[in-house]
Design an enzyme around this catalytic site. Sequence first.
Site, PDB file in Angstrom:
ATOM      1  N   LYS A 148       0.808  -1.231   0.000  1.00 58.48           N
ATOM      2  CA  LYS A 148       0.000   0.000   0.000  1.00 58.48           C
ATOM      3  C   LYS A 148       0.836   1.274   0.000  1.00 58.48           C
ATOM      4  CE  LYS A 148      -0.786   0.447   4.943  1.00 58.48           C
ATOM      5  NZ  LYS A 148      -1.329  -0.344   6.045  1.00 58.48           N
ATOM      6  N   ARG A 197      -8.020   0.532  16.151  1.00 58.51           N
ATOM      7  CA  ARG A 197      -8.443   0.801  14.787  1.00 58.51           C
ATOM      8  C   ARG A 197      -9.433  -0.323  14.480  1.00 58.51           C
ATOM      9  NH1 ARG A 197      -4.161   1.400   9.942  1.00 58.51           N
ATOM     10  NH2 ARG A 197      -4.758  -0.768   9.622  1.00 58.51           N
TER      11      ARG A 197
HETATM   12  C1  LIG Z   1      -0.522  -1.146   6.598  1.00 53.53           C
HETATM   13  C2  LIG Z   1      -0.915  -2.413   7.226  1.00 53.53           C
HETATM   14  C3  LIG Z   1       0.038  -3.415   7.448  1.00 53.53           C
HETATM   15  C4  LIG Z   1       1.498  -3.237   7.131  1.00 53.53           C
HETATM   16  O1  LIG Z   1       2.093  -2.351   8.043  1.00 53.53           O
HETATM   17  P1  LIG Z   1       3.675  -2.084   8.016  1.00 53.53           P
HETATM   18  O2  LIG Z   1       3.928  -1.301   9.228  1.00 53.53           O
HETATM   19  O3  LIG Z   1       3.955  -1.342   6.751  1.00 53.53           O
HETATM   20  O4  LIG Z   1       4.340  -3.417   8.024  1.00 53.53           O
HETATM   21  C5  LIG Z   1      -0.395  -4.609   8.001  1.00 53.53           C
HETATM   22  N1  LIG Z   1      -1.690  -4.802   8.315  1.00 53.53           N
HETATM   23  C6  LIG Z   1      -2.630  -3.870   8.122  1.00 53.53           C
HETATM   24  C7  LIG Z   1      -4.032  -4.159   8.496  1.00 53.53           C
HETATM   25  C8  LIG Z   1      -2.275  -2.639   7.580  1.00 53.53           C
HETATM   26  O5  LIG Z   1      -3.217  -1.716   7.385  1.00 53.53           O
END
Ligand SMILES: *Cc1c(COP(=O)(O)O)cnc(C)c1O
Length: 354
Positions: A36, A131
Amino acid sequence: MATPNIKINLKKIAYNAETLKELYGSKGIDIIGVTKVVCGNPDIAATLVKSGIRILAESRISNIKKMRNAGIKTQFLLLRTPFLSQVESVVKYTDISLNSELSVIKRLSHFAIKHHLTHKIILMIESGDLREGLMPSELDDIVAQVVRLDGIQLAGIGTNLACFGGIEPDDEKMRSLSSIAKDIEDKYELQLEYVSGGNSANYNWYMSTKNIGRINNLRLGESILLGCETLHRKPIPGLFTDAFTLQTEVIESKIKPSLPYGNVCQDAFGNIPEFQDSGEIRRAILGIGLQDVAVSGLTPRMDIQVLGASSDHIIIDAKKMELIVGQIVEFDLNYAALLSAMTSSYVNKESVTC
Ligand SMILES: *Cc1c(COP(=O)(O)O)cnc(C)c1O
């Protein structure tokens, strides 16, 4: 070269991915590659798949479509819990999604049946970061209903920490997720394929825990791409932290005062700026600004100082550097800067392999 440019070193990303896959794999944890922050960049996605990562996770369906259209052959997981209004495309374009709302899961079931598909879901459990996630008290009731839905396979449970509330994924929270997994498996006589313990913030837990319990999956973005853990942003030993380089061009370089002169009013963003008077300095302007990147997340690779930025300009104190017009100035990017630069259509993206 078109500037501003973000140079993406695919070799370093591949090395980080392979190293983390091996590190976590040594205790039985499989990693999902999160795309992402790079908006599903197809070169990076292809690199992750080539490095042995079997699932790519994305927040946005448009980015998943982009990767599929670029010919990336792998499983895609939707990271952001689906909007009720987009569930049909979720079953069409993704293999797995993270979920926390029964009404959404019921609609996923409806469209999975319509398209003769089985859609896998991972139920997200709230662990304190506040969240997404089901409260543990509602879990039993929801699982009982989910397992009866056609077109839906309860493929796992997961949790997410250190994203909103800054809460650390520790042994107690991971043990609690493991025990929830075991309870569901026993009660419903099923096998959960994924017990997904978190993200790049889980590194310190993993390195220090004596027992990973039932955790068999992590979803990693930042640690693969920027080579750091995310609780304290410390580099992970052996990983590259410089796979991304932001390249900008000097568009003005002059000796000028360090203190603006005239009546002080608001700047372009409504702030009243304050500056220190250190006499005349070499000031350089770079052709990049807040419309291109989150400037506060940039660290210059040479000994210069960012004085500030407006929409299209960064103003630099060049210190002892003789910056000249046309010269390229390079920066490291933190997560926020990488996210913004990859998202900005004004920043050129260049993949390199050396
Ligand atoms: C963005 C996200 C991740 C990845 O997070 P990082 O800190 O980039 O490893 C994993 N799980 C969810 C639900 C996320 O939104």
